[in-house]
Design a protein around this motif. Structure first.
Motif, PDB file in Angstrom:
ATOM      1  N   ALA A  77       0.785   1.110  -1.511  1.00 46.56           N
ATOM      2  CA  ALA A  77      -0.282   0.196  -0.907  1.00 46.56           C
ATOM      3  C   ALA A  77      -1.373  -0.277  -1.524  1.00 46.56           C
ATOM      4  CB  ALA A  77      -0.855   0.966   0.428  1.00 46.56           C
ATOM      5  N   THR A  78      -1.753   0.770  -2.695  1.00 45.22           N
ATOM      6  CA  THR A  78      -2.899   0.172  -3.686  1.00 45.22           C
ATOM      7  C   THR A  78      -2.204  -1.112  -4.416  1.00 45.22           C
ATOM      8  OG1 THR A  78      -3.587   2.548  -3.929  1.00 45.22           O
ATOM      9  CG2 THR A  78      -4.187   1.006  -5.587  1.00 45.22           C
ATOM     10  N   LEU A  79      -1.027  -1.009  -4.947  1.00 46.69           N
ATOM     11  CA  LEU A  79      -0.534  -2.028  -5.658  1.00 46.69           C
ATOM     12  C   LEU A  79      -0.190  -3.319  -4.983  1.00 46.69           C
ATOM     13  CD1 LEU A  79       2.136  -0.767  -8.537  1.00 46.69           C
ATOM     14  CD2 LEU A  79      -0.186  -1.641  -8.795  1.00 46.69           C
ATOM     15  N   GLY A  80      -0.041  -2.938  -3.585  1.00 48.66           N
ATOM     16  CA  GLY A  80       0.327  -4.111  -2.730  1.00 48.66           C
ATOM     17  C   GLY A  80       1.820  -4.510  -2.883  1.00 48.66           C
ATOM     18  N   VAL A  81       2.637  -3.646  -2.967  1.00 50.11           N
ATOM     19  CA  VAL A  81       4.389  -3.846  -3.238  1.00 50.11           C
ATOM     20  C   VAL A  81       4.960  -2.901  -2.138  1.00 50.11           C
ATOM     21  CG1 VAL A  81       4.130  -4.546  -5.598  1.00 50.11           C
ATOM     22  CG2 VAL A  81       4.496  -2.279  -4.964  1.00 50.11           C
ATOM     23  N   ASN A  82       6.086  -3.417  -1.794  1.00 45.04           N
ATOM     24  CA  ASN A  82       6.812  -2.714  -0.906  1.00 45.04           C
ATOM     25  C   ASN A  82       8.191  -2.626  -1.503  1.00 45.04           C
ATOM     26  OD1 ASN A  82       5.261  -1.984   1.505  1.00 45.04           O
ATOM     27  ND2 ASN A  82       5.172  -4.338   1.713  1.00 45.04           N
ATOM     28  N   PRO A  83       9.062  -1.450  -1.277  1.00 46.66           N
ATOM     29  CA  PRO A  83      10.562  -1.503  -1.716  1.00 46.66           C
ATOM     30  C   PRO A  83      11.563  -2.710  -0.974  1.00 46.66           C
ATOM     31  CG  PRO A  83       9.831   0.941  -0.985  1.00 46.66           C
ATOM     32  CD  PRO A  83       8.489  -0.306  -0.520  1.00 46.66           C
ATOM     33  N   ALA A  84      12.482  -3.103  -1.774  1.00 43.33           N
ATOM     34  CA  ALA A  84      13.300  -4.081  -1.418  1.00 43.33           C
ATOM     35  C   ALA A  84      14.282  -3.416  -0.306  1.00 43.33           C
ATOM     36  CB  ALA A  84      14.010  -4.529  -2.376  1.00 43.33           C
ATOM     37  N   ILE A  97      -5.200   4.212 -10.776  1.00 38.15           N
ATOM     38  CA  ILE A  97      -5.725   3.011 -10.524  1.00 38.15           C
ATOM     39  C   ILE A  97      -6.320   2.751  -9.121  1.00 38.15           C
ATOM     40  CG2 ILE A  97      -3.599   2.024 -11.947  1.00 38.15           C
ATOM     41  CD1 ILE A  97      -1.914   1.807  -9.264  1.00 38.15           C
ATOM     42  N   GLY A  98      -6.929   1.652  -9.095  1.00 38.70           N
ATOM     43  CA  GLY A  98      -7.843   1.421  -7.844  1.00 38.70           C
ATOM     44  C   GLY A  98      -8.056  -0.052  -7.384  1.00 38.70           C
ATOM     45  N   ARG A  99      -8.233  -0.443  -6.404  1.00 38.20           N
ATOM     46  CA  ARG A  99      -8.377  -1.850  -5.822  1.00 38.20           C
ATOM     47  C   ARG A  99      -9.756  -1.774  -5.216  1.00 38.20           C
ATOM     48  NH1 ARG A  99      -5.065  -6.136  -5.165  1.00 38.20           N
ATOM     49  NH2 ARG A  99      -3.190  -4.981  -5.472  1.00 38.20           N
ATOM     50  N   PRO A 100     -10.784  -2.428  -5.726  1.00 35.82           N
ATOM     51  CA  PRO A 100     -12.320  -2.299  -5.281  1.00 35.82           C
ATOM     52  C   PRO A 100     -12.048  -3.386  -4.068  1.00 35.82           C
ATOM     53  CG  PRO A 100     -12.153  -3.915  -6.948  1.00 35.82           C
ATOM     54  CD  PRO A 100     -10.712  -3.326  -6.989  1.00 35.82           C
ATOM     55  N   ASN A 101     -13.305  -2.979  -3.190  1.00 37.79           N
ATOM     56  CA  ASN A 101     -13.565  -3.870  -2.013  1.00 37.79           C
ATOM     57  C   ASN A 101     -13.973  -5.212  -2.261  1.00 37.79           C
ATOM     58  OD1 ASN A 101     -13.408  -1.719  -0.009  1.00 37.79           O
ATOM     59  ND2 ASN A 101     -15.164  -1.014  -0.438  1.00 37.79           N
ATOM     60  N   PRO A 102     -13.750  -6.382  -1.250  1.00 37.34           N
ATOM     61  CA  PRO A 102     -14.180  -7.361  -1.732  1.00 37.34           C
ATOM     62  C   PRO A 102     -15.599  -7.506  -2.266  1.00 37.34           C
ATOM     63  CG  PRO A 102     -12.677  -7.509   0.301  1.00 37.34           C
ATOM     64  CD  PRO A 102     -13.056  -5.954   0.024  1.00 37.34           C
ATOM     65  N   ASP A 103     -16.032  -8.490  -3.031  1.00 36.29           N
ATOM     66  CA  ASP A 103     -17.307  -8.729  -3.540  1.00 36.29           C
ATOM     67  C   ASP A 103     -17.914  -7.402  -4.246  1.00 36.29           C
ATOM     68  OD1 ASP A 103     -16.948 -11.218  -2.512  1.00 36.29           O
ATOM     69  OD2 ASP A 103     -17.560 -10.588  -0.621  1.00 36.29           O
ATOM     70  N   VAL A 104     -17.172  -6.453  -4.524  1.00 34.05           N
ATOM     71  CA  VAL A 104     -17.795  -5.080  -5.238  1.00 34.05           C
ATOM     72  C   VAL A 104     -17.542  -5.365  -6.715  1.00 34.05           C
ATOM     73  CG1 VAL A 104     -17.571  -2.923  -5.640  1.00 34.05           C
ATOM     74  CG2 VAL A 104     -17.511  -3.831  -3.446  1.00 34.05           C
ATOM     75  N   SER A 105     -18.456  -5.408  -7.807  1.00 38.01           N
ATOM     76  CA  SER A 105     -18.294  -5.545  -8.903  1.00 38.01           C
ATOM     77  C   SER A 105     -17.949  -4.431  -9.841  1.00 38.01           C
ATOM     78  CB  SER A 105     -20.187  -6.049  -9.459  1.00 38.01           C
ATOM     79  OG  SER A 105     -21.052  -4.926  -9.578  1.00 38.01           O
ATOM     80  N   ARG A 163      -7.412  -7.864  -9.371  1.00 39.95           N
ATOM     81  CA  ARG A 163      -8.305  -7.061  -8.890  1.00 39.95           C
ATOM     82  C   ARG A 163      -8.378  -5.560  -9.040  1.00 39.95           C
ATOM     83  NH1 ARG A 163     -13.152  -8.070  -7.053  1.00 39.95           N
ATOM     84  NH2 ARG A 163     -12.923  -6.862  -5.071  1.00 39.95           N
ATOM     85  N   LEU A 164      -6.817  -5.185  -9.659  1.00 38.11           N
ATOM     86  CA  LEU A 164      -6.521  -3.757  -9.860  1.00 38.11           C
ATOM     87  C   LEU A 164      -7.358  -3.234 -11.038  1.00 38.11           C
ATOM     88  CD1 LEU A 164      -2.722  -3.966  -9.486  1.00 38.11           C
ATOM     89  CD2 LEU A 164      -4.386  -2.836  -8.011  1.00 38.11           C
ATOM     90  N   LEU A 165      -7.729  -2.039 -10.928  1.00 37.63           N
ATOM     91  CA  LEU A 165      -8.606  -1.354 -11.931  1.00 37.63           C
ATOM     92  C   LEU A 165      -7.903  -0.005 -12.570  1.00 37.63           C
ATOM     93  CD1 LEU A 165     -12.102  -1.079 -10.020  1.00 37.63           C
ATOM     94  CD2 LEU A 165     -11.098  -2.993 -11.556  1.00 37.63           C
ATOM     95  N   TRP A 166      -8.213   0.190 -13.744  1.00 34.69           N
ATOM     96  CA  TRP A 166      -7.559   1.276 -14.441  1.00 34.69           C
ATOM     97  C   TRP A 166      -8.933   2.286 -14.368  1.00 34.69           C
ATOM     98  CZ3 TRP A 166      -3.263   3.789 -16.186  1.00 34.69           C
ATOM     99  CH2 TRP A 166      -3.541   4.707 -17.138  1.00 34.69           C
ATOM    100  N   ILE A 167      -8.788   3.647 -13.963  1.00 32.86           N
ATOM    101  CA  ILE A 167      -9.941   4.674 -14.056  1.00 32.86           C
ATOM    102  C   ILE A 167      -9.511   5.938 -14.672  1.00 32.86           C
ATOM    103  CG2 ILE A 167     -11.474   5.947 -12.564  1.00 32.86           C
ATOM    104  CD1 ILE A 167     -10.445   3.812 -10.429  1.00 32.86           C
ATOM    105  N   PRO A 193     -10.543  -3.519 -15.777  1.00 35.59           N
ATOM    106  CA  PRO A 193      -9.335  -4.358 -15.202  1.00 35.59           C
ATOM    107  C   PRO A 193      -7.920  -3.524 -15.765  1.00 35.59           C
ATOM    108  CG  PRO A 193     -10.888  -5.753 -15.838  1.00 35.59           C
ATOM    109  CD  PRO A 193     -11.465  -4.452 -16.579  1.00 35.59           C
ATOM    110  N   LEU A 194      -7.069  -3.349 -14.919  1.00 41.21           N
ATOM    111  CA  LEU A 194      -5.785  -2.805 -15.418  1.00 41.21           C
ATOM    112  C   LEU A 194      -5.206  -3.548 -16.453  1.00 41.21           C
ATOM    113  CD1 LEU A 194      -3.351  -0.651 -14.896  1.00 41.21           C
ATOM    114  CD2 LEU A 194      -2.862  -2.168 -12.992  1.00 41.21           C
ATOM    115  N   SER A 195      -5.204  -4.959 -16.298  1.00 38.56           N
ATOM    116  CA  SER A 195      -4.629  -5.655 -17.336  1.00 38.56           C
ATOM    117  C   SER A 195      -5.117  -5.255 -18.567  1.00 38.56           C
ATOM    118  CB  SER A 195      -4.818  -7.159 -17.028  1.00 38.56           C
ATOM    119  OG  SER A 195      -6.226  -7.708 -16.985  1.00 38.56           O
ATOM    120  N   GLU A 196      -6.325  -5.183 -18.960  1.00 35.34           N
ATOM    121  CA  GLU A 196      -7.123  -4.932 -19.937  1.00 35.34           C
ATOM    122  C   GLU A 196      -6.522  -3.788 -20.521  1.00 35.34           C
ATOM    123  OE1 GLU A 196     -11.680  -3.634 -21.554  1.00 35.34           O
ATOM    124  OE2 GLU A 196     -11.319  -5.453 -20.201  1.00 35.34           O
TER     125      GLU A 196
END
Length: 941
Positions: A123-130, A220-228, A58-62, A391-394
């Motif tokens: 928070a955007t990536l959904g990761v936290n420090p160990a 980078i961004g993360r869209p809302n659910p169900d947003v194209s 779901r991650l986007l490159w802008i 998409p960020l992967s692309e």
């Protein structure tokens, strides 16, 4: 199921009875299936598998694309607008992965690669420090106390995995940074695999929104659910257009805070430093020249656009191909030409390009007319911009996706050749088993039952080959991953590491089953024809072998040859292309040249003259080392990205500053070099002179241009003595040097202008030494001399120029090598295939050959008969192969240099090689046929 197991057990016994057949078939299948599985492992990792973050798909490159400049960037002001005004993103963050620091305080100083991130990055990536915590909002502000988060590998190396590292400090660019967290071992930064630590981005939001200081960032961004994706793009595009319209209106209305005062005709210039300065002040920003943060003007010429990227060449922040988000742009256009900007000079609309101060005069309202203290005279917004939301992967895949998909198609052809080869073996084996199958048919076995028996044997054989291929792939995937150059893979392989997982296992199983059916179905149907019972009445089944079976074997051999020819022609095109690249004169002598990078910090060397003095002392000391013939510094050595590009109106380049007469513009690259640069790099001087130590800050400004620059700017004129408006005063051209392939052997020659580094001191330079000994042996001696000058100054990216030249050709070498390997494998399989067909044909026709020889046929007649049959099959395969190559090699256009995808010479030579190899494969069994004793042949079977 019981019958199936019975068929499998019987098939295994048959394979055990024929070890030679089994070994050849398994090896052939293992090569085909293993190659496909290895390539699919990479495709699965980088194309099918999501990024290693929660909901990574779901991650986007802008960002924004500047097509005419082949650049990609996004402004911090746009990030702030999108962050505050969007209605489609659940989270959005910005970062700059071009930061790097001099790390001191523990042993030998070194250069570390860092990324500056916003506090909401985690928070955007959904990761936290160990260990520890993420950055706070207060830490992500200018002038906050320096905080740093360590990557797991750096924490292990620098602190020995000490859990008490939190709260300790590291010294970066002579400033203390407090460790607040350690990232997990599994975390991979999405922008660069070389990031060793994270620091706050610390945007000055007030000034960024005014676009006086405009830092370029990655978003980078993360869209809302169900947003194209299209809805997100439309939302951000609308915000961007509103912001640009507001900025244009504000700038047109009057002066802006922070603009230069009267009499200071200036430009907006970009500085890209090694990262946030001590205290959190950003250094990668657009600032008015003459400000405290930007004391040394770089260019104030009329009609000139400047593009700069001061990230360290070949270092962690070096751009790859397309300029990264660290690539910056600035413009000065105070001349009377083209109110909308220089001809043919599009730029990002997210960067507001301005000119200030009283110009050269003219009626009010005209470009260049004085307009009062600090009043802006023109807003130049270059329109050719495309918003990129993918998409960020692309984005991270870079060129890896087309390369891997191309290779997947190549190995697919290899697998088809392997299937045809094994099918031929199965047909030959089925011919020997004709009597056995006839007995089974007489005893009541139906055709379906017999086909199932043969299919179970072929699938069993394919599964054994699949297991062997899987073992081969498990070994080959790490090797393939190491072979893929970084310029092809980008940073994708650091995030999505290929390995054999469940998906790959299922793929191997599926390929094995399909392969077994492919090469087993045709022999099964052919060997179980309805007339099997009649075979028991025949006295010599071999002599009456069905013509249909021979035609099928010939068709399979033709298919092998045609597919092999397609791959061979593709490989031939890449080999010829690579040869063309190697034959290009780079314009410099790479042998016996050692290179390395040095970057001075503004904390320790705040003034330009201090920087110049440091590099002058380095050159003096290093040049005196035994084995060193000469030493030079430059802000960009060959085969590294340019740091500055300018677009200039040719009418501005006059001998005495006369009135412009042309609207033509050209792009040129500026390099700051020391006097011995041209001798050290072996660049010939064509006209005039180069620089001397007398060309310093107190002497008239001079420049040297390359031949392309001279031809483009002053066609049919002598460039010596011509003027170019590059700096505060125009520079005088004093010499012309030969062209160099600065950005790569296969890249076009750029217009280049060289200026003395003493007249334009810079903090980031590259050192080059021409040596009389092995260059690598002097690295430690050079490091010792630099340490003697400044113990806190590291040198990094030490390499020979020859190695750098080889690395620049790595993508072409990789493509050529892999396709050549697979083409050679295809040729070997096709050769074995045609040999097998001809050998079996000779065996089947032994009785016929004996009769012919008993009736007076000469050995040469028999030899001609057999070879002619092989030649017919080969020529038919060549015809189909040439047709297939003519259609398919067009997909290789982007991989070729100096060669057309339908190059006639390659088609003819490769076809001739295939015919010769095939004839050799036919000649061996034909020669054996000529040695048949007629009496033995007449009694055959």
């Amino acid at each position: 199921m019981e019958r199936l197991l019975q068929d499998v057990r019987y098939g295994l016994r048959q394979l055990r009875r024929n070890p030679g057949f089994t070994l050849v078939a398994v090896l052939t299948l293992a090569l085909g299936i293993g190659a496909n599985t290895a390539i699919f492992s990479v495709v699965n990792a980088v194309v099918l598998r999501p990024l290693p973050y929660p909901q990574g798909d779901r991650l986007l490159w802008i960002s924004e694309i500047l097509p005419a400049l082949k650049a990609e960037a996004a402004g911090a002001a746009d990030y702030l607008d999108w962050r505050d005004q969007n209605r489609t993103l659940a989270a959005i963050a910005a970062f700059d992965d071009s930061a790097s620091y001099n790390l001191t305080g523990r042993g030998t100083p070194s250069r570390v690669h860092a990324a500056a991130v916003t506090a909401n990055f985690f928070a955007t990536l959904g990761v936290n420090p160990a260990l520890g915590r993420a950055f706070t909002a207060d830490e992500d502000k200018p002038n906050s106390r320096g905080a740093v988060i360590l990557m797991h590998s750096f924490w292990q190396q620098y602190f020995g995995s000490d859990a008490q590292a939190l709260g300790k400090t590291v010294t970066l660019d002579a400033a203390p940074y407090t460790v607040v967290a350690v990232m997990p071992a599994s975390f991979r930064f999405p922008g660069s695999a070389e990031v060793q630590m994270l620091v706050p981005l610390a945007l000055n939001e007030a000034s960024e929104r005014l676009r006086v200081q405009n830092r370029l960032v990655s978003i980078i961004g993360r869209p809302n659910p169900d947003v194209s994706l299209s809805r997100v793009r439309g939302d951000l595009d609308a915000i961007h257009k509103r912001s640009q319209a507001a900025a244009a209106a504000a700038l047109s209305a009057g002066p802006m805070p922070g603009t230069p005062g009267p009499g200071n005709q200036s430009m907006m210039q970009v500085r890209v430093g090694p990262g946030p300065a001590p205290g959190g002040a950003p250094t990668a920003m657009r600032e008015p020249e003459g400000s405290a943060n930007n004391p040394a003007p770089e260019a104030r010429g009329k009609g000139m656009v400047q593009f700069r990227d001061e990230s360290v060449a070949r270092g962690p922040g070096a751009s790859r191909g397309m300029p990264s988000a660290a690539s910056q742009a600035s413009v000065a256009n105070a001349g009377p030409q083209n109110p909308a900007g220089p001809t043919g000079t599009p730029a990002s609309s997210n960067q507001v390009f301005r000119t200030f101060g009283p110009g050269p005069g003219g009626p009010p309202g005209r470009a260049g007319a004085p307009s009062g203290p600090g009043r802006m005279m023109r807003l130049t917004v270059m329109p050719d911009v495309e918003l990129k939301v993918v998409p960020l992967s692309e984005h991270l895949l870079g060129n890896l996706r087309p390369a891997m998909l191309t290779l997947l198609g190549v190995v697919g052809l290899v697998l088809l050749i392997a299937c045809a080869n094994v099918a031929n073996l199965m047909l030959a084996r089925a011919s020997v088993r004709t009597r056995e199958l006839s007995v089974r048919a007489v005893l009541g076995a139906g055709r379906a039952r017999l086909v199932r028996q043969l299919l179970s044997e072929s699938i069993t054989l394919a599964l054994i080959g699949g297991v062997a291929g899987l073992l081969l792939a498990a070994w080959g995937v790490p090797v393939l991953t190491r072979l893929i150059p970084a310029s092809i893979s980008g940073d994708a392989l650091s995030l999505m590491r290929p390995h054999v997982d469940t998906t790959v296992l299922l793929f191997a199983l599926g390929v094995s089953l399909v392969t077994g059916i492919l090469f087993g179905l045709a022999p099964g149907l052919t060997a179980t024809r309805p007339d099997l019972a009649e075979k028991l009445k025949e006295g010599s089944p071999a002599a009456t072998a069905g013509a249909g079976r021979g035609v099928l074997r010939g068709a399979l051999a033709v298919a092998e040859l045609s597919l092999a020819l397609v791959l061979l022609i593709g490989a031939g095109l890449l080999v010829k292309s690579f040869y063309h690249v190697l034959s290009i004169d780079p314009g410099f002598a790479p042998d016996h040249v050692l290179t390395m990078n040095l970057r001075l910090t503004d904390m320790l060397y705040p003034r330009p003259e201090q920087k110049a003095a440091f590099f002058s002392e380095v050159l003096r000391r290093v040049g005196a080392l035994p084995g060193v013939k000469s030493a030079a510094v430059a802000d960009s050595l060959p085969l590294t990205p340019y740091h500055a590009k300018l677009i200039i109106n040719t009418a501005m380049a006059t001998q005495s500053g006369g009135p412009p007469t042309s609207e033509t513009t050209i792009m040129m690259s500026r390099l700051s070099v020391s006097p011995a640069y041209f001798y050290t790099l072996g660049i010939p001087v064509e006209k005039g002179r180069t620089f001397t130590d007398a060309d310093d800050e107190h002497s008239p400004k001079v420049a040297v241009v390359n031949q392309t620059m001279a031809k483009n700017m002053w066609p049919r004129e002598n460039p010596i003595g011509k003027q170019l408006p590059l700096m505060t005063d125009s520079v005088t051209v004093v010499g012309v040097v030969a062209d160099t392939r600065h950005e790569g052997l296969s890249e076009n020659v750029e217009s280049e202008i060289y200026v003395p580094y003493l007249q334009q001191p810079m903090g980031s330079m590259q050192l080059a030494l021409r040596t009389a000994v092995d260059p690598a042996s002097l690295a430690n001696a050079v490091r010792a001399q630099v340490t003697a000058i400044d113990p806190a100054q590291p040198i990094y990216d030490v390499a020979t120029l020859e190695q750098t030249l080889e690395d620049s050709m790595a993508p072409r070498r990789f493509n050529m090598l892999l396709l050549a390997i697979f083409a050679a494998l295809a040729l070997a399989l096709a050769t074995v295939g045609i040999y097998g067909v001809m050998a079996f044909s000779v065996t089947q026709r032994t009785h016929e050959i004996g009769i012919r020889m008993a009736l007076g046929a000469e050995r040469r007649d028999v030899l001609r008969l057999i070879v002619r049959h092989g030649l017919v099959l080969t020529l038919v395969g060549v015809v189909f192969g040439v047709g297939g190559a003519w259609a398919l090699t067009r997909f290789l256009t982007s991989f070729l240099f100096g060669v057309r995808p339908t190059d006639p010479a390659t088609f003819i030579v490769v076809s001739a090689v295939l015919v010769a190899v095939s004839m050799l494969a036919s000649y061996i069994p034909a020669r054996r046929a000529t040695k048949v004793d007629p009496m033995v042949a007449l009694r055959y079977e």
